[in-house]
Design an enzyme around this catalytic site. Structure first.
Site, PDB file in Angstrom:
ATOM      1  N   CYS A 172       0.807  -1.220   0.000  1.00 21.84           N
ATOM      2  CA  CYS A 172       0.000   0.000   0.000  1.00 21.84           C
ATOM      3  C   CYS A 172       0.844   1.276   0.000  1.00 21.84           C
ATOM      4  O   CYS A 172       0.426   2.294  -0.553  1.00 21.84           O
ATOM      5  CB  CYS A 172      -0.968   0.003   1.182  1.00 21.84           C
ATOM      6  SG  CYS A 172      -0.227  -0.463   2.752  1.00 21.84           S
TER       7      CYS A 172
ATOM      8  N   HIS B 102      -2.550   6.739   3.437  1.00 24.90           N
ATOM      9  CA  HIS B 102      -1.119   6.944   3.621  1.00 24.90           C
ATOM     10  C   HIS B 102      -0.704   8.234   2.909  1.00 24.90           C
ATOM     11  O   HIS B 102      -1.220   8.565   1.830  1.00 24.90           O
ATOM     12  CB  HIS B 102      -0.316   5.801   2.981  1.00 24.90           C
ATOM     13  CG  HIS B 102      -0.424   4.489   3.685  1.00 24.90           C
ATOM     14  ND1 HIS B 102      -0.989   4.325   4.929  1.00 24.90           N
ATOM     15  CD2 HIS B 102       0.021   3.241   3.316  1.00 24.90           C
ATOM     16  CE1 HIS B 102      -0.908   3.045   5.278  1.00 24.90           C
ATOM     17  NE2 HIS B 102      -0.311   2.377   4.318  1.00 24.90           N
TER      18      HIS B 102
END
Ligand SMILES: NC(=O)c1ccc[n+]([C@@H]2O[C@H](COP(=O)([O-])OP(=O)(O)OC[C@H]3O[C@@H](n4cnc5c(N)ncnc54)[C@H](OP(=O)(O)O)[C@@H]3O)[C@@H](O)[C@H]2O)c1
Length: 356
Positions: free
Chosen positions: A136, A260
């Site tokens: 990710c 993120h």
């Protein structure tokens, strides 16, 4: 390898349908163009019989066993590494094309590592019948970096991540939420160790996440690097087809639920300008440019969460290097960082199977 279900929509299995990524996947499958015949939901025996909603229909979860792949053409794996390592080859041996979200196969030379906006052609070369989805953190920036690389030629990448707790699955989210409840309305955060004593159990993290930042994600590897930092290095090189690219990453966990963020120092072979970088990012598929700091416009996780694109802002040319750009990037780690990219890869395979 499957020769494709001529004349019908391919059947899909979602393995790990009950997890953090699986849950987002069911939403994404319900929103996107419906290219699938049956969608079968698979998880551990603990979840067998549970009913989940996908495409508006209540669907019963079945246990992961060989029969779960009968009649299936494509299987997405959103399960821990060891479960993928064991079961993806079993599914592939039955002719199922596997799109795996775990870390089990990403660096296998016979498994392509695919981001459809960057290297879609890699999907077709899959000797093991398995296609890997990148981690990710890499995925949260690589679409923007790939677009800039195509124009300027990337020569070095130095990144710091600000990673959300959902990167550690449901347990990570539960841990932060209970820690936030423990510190809410207190005066904590003013004396050494006061937050640590108040939150007690730190769950999957090596330090408290509430009121804190933690410079460690993943597990410890050689010479002080973490597994997460090595993934960013190795996977960026593989996706971009630049096996010698210098890449340095420092991965930091922050008290954000999902999305993120990364600061990126990207050095190129050609000289760069902010204007040209803006043009490239504005027209790149899957990227949204949000860069007007005078008006307070830059990406933040609170605004990017739940959306599909990679958000890019704070674009600057390095003050001491006319070939380098500084960027701030945000991407939802459960959507583009996991489920969405997997769904996009699976759709490329579905198109291939139905056209072959
Ligand atoms: N979270 C992220 O940001 C992210 C991003 C990219 C990739 N990934 C990767 O995606 C995978 C799933 O992550 P997650 O965050 O969704 O984890 P999670 O919330 O812990 O969910 C794990 C899923 O795997 C299933 N599972 C566990 N053990 C199993 C077994 N022995 N047999 C069958 N199913 C089993 C669970 O089913 P039960 O509910 O029945 O236990 C659940 O559906 C991991 O490999 C992770 O590294 C995660």
């Amino acid at each position: 390898m499957s020769t494709g279900p001529s004349g019908r929509k391919p059947n899909l299995a979602v393995v790990g349908a009950t997890g953090a990524v699986g849950t987002v996947m069911l939403g994404i499958l319900s929103e996107r163009a419906d290219v699938w015949g049956e969608i079968r939901l698979v998880a551990s025996a603990r979840s067998a019989g549970r009913k989940l909603i996908v495409r508006g229909e209540e669907t019963e979860v079945v246990a992961l066993e060989e029969e779960a792949f009968d009649g299936i053409d494509v299987a997405m794996f959103d399960v821990p590494d060891e479960v993928s390592a064991r079961w993806a080859p079993i599914a592939a041996a039955k002719g199922v094309v596997v799109v795996d979200n775990s870390g089990a196969f990403r660096m296998d030379a016979d498994v392509p590592l695919v981001v459809p906006e960057v290297n879609p052609h890699a999907v077709r070369v899959r000797p093991r019948g398995i296609i890997a989805n990148p981690n990710c953190t890499t995925l949260s920036m690589i679409v923007a970096i790939g677009a800039l690389h195509a124009e300027f030629g990337l020569s070095e990448l130095i990144v710091s991540s600000y990673q959300a707790v959902s990167g550690a699955g449901k347990e990570g989210v539960d841990t932060l939420r209970s820690q936030l409840a423990a510190v809410a309305g207190t005066e904590l955060g003013t004396a050494p160790g006061d937050v640590r004593r108040a939150v007690g159990d730190t769950g999957p993290f090596p330090a408290p996440m509430a009121l804190n930042v933690v410079p460690f994600a993943g597990s410890l590897r050689e010479d002080g690097w973490t597994s997460e930092e090595l993934k960013v290095r190795n996977e960026s090189r593989k996706i971009l087809g630049l096996p010698e690219l210098p890449v340095t990453a420092t991965c930091v966990r922050v008290p954000v639920i999902t999305t993120h963020s990364l600061t990126v120092h990207a050095r190129f072979e050609k000289e760069v300008t902010v204007g040209r970088a803006h043009d490239i990012l504005r027209s790149a598929p899957g990227v949204v440019l949000c860069d007007n700091p005078a008006e307070g416009e830059f990406p933040t996780p609170a605004d990017a969460v739940g959306t599909d694109p990679t958000w890019v802002g704070r674009v600057r040319r390095s003050m001491d290097d006319a070939r380098a750009l500084e960027l701030f990037v945000c991407g939802d780690n459960l959507r583009k960082g996991a489920a969405l990219n997997t769904a996009q890869i699976a759709e490329v395979v579905a198109a291939e199977l139905t056209s072959s």
